[in-house]
Design a protein around this motif. Structure first.
Motif, mmCIF file in Angstrom:
data_model
loop_
_atom_site.group_PDB
_atom_site.id
_atom_site.type_symbol
_atom_site.label_atom_id
_atom_site.label_comp_id
_atom_site.label_asym_id
_atom_site.label_seq_id
_atom_site.Cartn_x
_atom_site.Cartn_y
_atom_site.Cartn_z
ATOM 1 N N LYS A 5 45.467 42.759 31.339
ATOM 2 C CA LYS A 5 44.561 41.611 31.373
ATOM 3 C C LYS A 5 44.998 40.555 30.356
ATOM 4 C CE LYS A 5 39.754 40.207 30.751
ATOM 5 N NZ LYS A 5 38.403 40.613 30.337
ATOM 6 N N PHE A 24 43.531 40.494 48.445
ATOM 7 C CA PHE A 24 44.694 39.812 47.878
ATOM 8 C C PHE A 24 45.956 40.218 48.638
ATOM 9 C CE2 PHE A 24 43.513 43.586 45.437
ATOM 10 C CZ PHE A 24 44.646 44.365 45.517
ATOM 11 N N VAL A 58 42.838 42.492 39.446
ATOM 12 C CA VAL A 58 43.182 41.361 40.311
ATOM 13 C C VAL A 58 41.955 40.480 40.541
ATOM 14 C CG1 VAL A 58 43.982 40.678 42.612
ATOM 15 C CG2 VAL A 58 45.073 42.598 41.443
ATOM 16 N N ALA A 59 40.811 41.127 40.779
ATOM 17 C CA ALA A 59 39.570 40.368 41.008
ATOM 18 C C ALA A 59 39.174 39.567 39.770
ATOM 19 C CB ALA A 59 38.447 41.326 41.405
ATOM 20 N N GLU A 60 39.349 40.173 38.601
ATOM 21 C CA GLU A 60 38.935 39.527 37.354
ATOM 22 C C GLU A 60 39.879 38.398 36.944
ATOM 23 O OE1 GLU A 60 37.739 40.764 32.760
ATOM 24 O OE2 GLU A 60 38.373 42.309 34.180
ATOM 25 N N THR A 61 41.171 38.638 37.059
ATOM 26 C CA THR A 61 42.146 37.651 36.582
ATOM 27 C C THR A 61 42.527 36.631 37.652
ATOM 28 O OG1 THR A 61 44.046 39.024 37.223
ATOM 29 C CG2 THR A 61 43.160 39.331 34.992
ATOM 30 N N LYS A 62 42.229 36.945 38.913
ATOM 31 C CA LYS A 62 42.616 36.080 40.047
ATOM 32 C C LYS A 62 44.139 35.934 40.152
ATOM 33 C CE LYS A 62 38.303 34.955 41.155
ATOM 34 N NZ LYS A 62 37.577 35.816 40.190
ATOM 35 N N SER A 111 39.944 47.141 48.548
ATOM 36 C CA SER A 111 39.679 45.775 48.086
ATOM 37 C C SER A 111 39.175 44.895 49.232
ATOM 38 C CB SER A 111 40.948 45.144 47.507
ATOM 39 O OG SER A 111 41.881 44.852 48.543
ATOM 40 N N THR A 158 46.502 36.899 31.420
ATOM 41 C CA THR A 158 45.766 35.729 30.914
ATOM 42 C C THR A 158 46.692 34.757 30.193
ATOM 43 O OG1 THR A 158 43.744 37.046 30.689
ATOM 44 C CG2 THR A 158 43.839 34.979 29.453
ATOM 45 N N ASP A 181 47.762 36.370 41.814
ATOM 46 C CA ASP A 181 47.978 36.001 43.215
ATOM 47 C C ASP A 181 48.265 37.164 44.153
ATOM 48 O OD1 ASP A 181 48.063 32.879 43.239
ATOM 49 O OD2 ASP A 181 49.158 33.490 41.452
ATOM 50 N N GLN A 205 48.958 33.028 32.681
ATOM 51 C CA GLN A 205 48.188 32.069 33.472
ATOM 52 C C GLN A 205 47.881 30.791 32.688
ATOM 53 O OE1 GLN A 205 44.986 34.690 34.702
ATOM 54 N NE2 GLN A 205 45.717 34.680 36.816
#
Length: 344
Positions: free
Chosen positions: A196, A294, A235-239, A290, A200, A241, A203
């Motif tokens: 994470k 994604f 993946v859901a939290e950080t978005k 999921s 972050t 790709d 990103q």
């Protein structure tokens, strides 16, 4: 011709030496007038029905070359002639490094597999950029990035961010390689809290750019369901790709190679047919649990059209080959694309 003549000759020699020889051969032959166009005529299929639109990119077909083959981005222009829809270079680290001691690459012929413990051998960031400046725009290029072996744990993120920042203008998407079993502190790189933090930071750099590049996470085939649930949550939290499933495996279960042979080889990541089912299981679990939230790039044990279709049916949007490319030859790309056209 490849499987009946070329491969038997190549397989008489050390895998790493023949890899470098093949690069020189393809590079040299491709300079001969009309040879590149002959390759394109033999291997490429140009059909709009093969196009895939994912994370803002249009892939001319869904069959790619996985990282590790063209580590230093020296052959991607020539390899594009064989019909790949995308090519992933790397793994690139900030500084060049020799990797682990040789011999470090081993064929398991009866298993149609390979064991490697290369250790992120590559010429480094500046060398890769120098080669990527020669990009003729024939194919989508992915940049697979990692850390140097000598980097201390507290500085891992710096290695990734340096690579991301410097490679950003030259690749179409990025892959954070956190799952290679041949690097130090492998456990930290797969820790959800650290991932994470890493995602972050990368990103943040991406957001500062005029044009953002897609970022994917490459995961191991040996993760259990709880760990895969963590990936889905991450993946859901950080978005981020998408996910590439999967890297090489440390599991040796069910191999035809003898215990003596495996003991003589020692540590390393296993690729090819022996990990086909493992990677497909990971793809299916991620897709099903999921609700296909994604994109997934499926890689691991694709040696035939059927293998590729299995990955797609399990939930993969794109597929990559590496060991299958070595065992089956360049015709595999065209065969997979023809099968996709027939099926879909």
């Amino acid at each position: 011709m490849y499987k009946s003549i070329i491969r038997p000759i190549f397989f008489l020699f050390d895998p790493e030496k023949i890899h470098h020889f093949t690069f020189s051969l393809v590079k040299g032959i491709s300079k001969v007038p009309f040879v590149s166009s002959i390759f394109r005529g033999l291997y490429q299929i140009n059909d709009k029905r093969l196009e895939r639109n994912l994370f803002g990119l249009t892939f001319k077909n869904p069959v790619g070359l996985a990282a590790g083959f063209d580590k230093n981005a020296v052959l991607y222009n020539e390899l594009a002639n064989f019909g790949f829809g995308f090519i992933e270079i790397g793994t690139v680290t900030p500084k060049g490094q020799v990797g682990n001691p040789k011999q470090r690459l081993f064929r398991l012929k009866d298993d149609k597999g390979i064991i490697n413990r290369m250790g992120f051998n590559n010429e480094g960031l500046s060398a890769a950029i120098s080669q990527l400046k020669k990009n003729k725009g024939k194919v989508i290029i992915g940049g697979n990035i990692g850390k140097n072996t000598a980097t201390k744990p507290e500085n891992y993120t710096d290695d990734y961010t340096v690579c991301f920042e410097e490679l950003h203008p030259y690749v179409d998407y990025f892959v954070l390689n956190v799952s290679c079993p041949n690097v130090s502190s492998h456990a930290k790189l797969e820790d959800a809290a650290y991932l994470k933090e890493l995602i972050t930071e990368v990103q943040k750099i991406n957001s500062s750019k005029e044009k953002q590049k897609p970022i994917l996470l490459k995961i191991a085939p040996d993760l259990n369901n709880n760990q895969l649930d963590e990936i889905i949550d991450l993946v859901a939290e950080t978005k981020i790709d998408g996910v590439i499933a999967s890297n090489t495996s440390v599991d040796r279960t069910g191999l035809k190679a003898s215990e003596e042979r495996l003991k003589a080889i020692g540590n390393g990541g296993l690729s090819g047919q022996p990990i086909k089912s493992k990677s497909t299981r990971v793809i299916k679990y991620l897709a099903d649990n999921s609700n296909k939230a994604f994109p997934i790039v499926g890689v691991g044990g694709i040696h035939s059209e059927k293998d590729a279709l299995e990955k797609i049916e399990a939930g993969a949007d794109l597929v990559q080959i590496y060991t299958g490319f070595i065992y089956e030859g360049p015709s595999l790309i065209k065969r997979i694309n023809k099968a996709i056209l027939k099926k879909y």
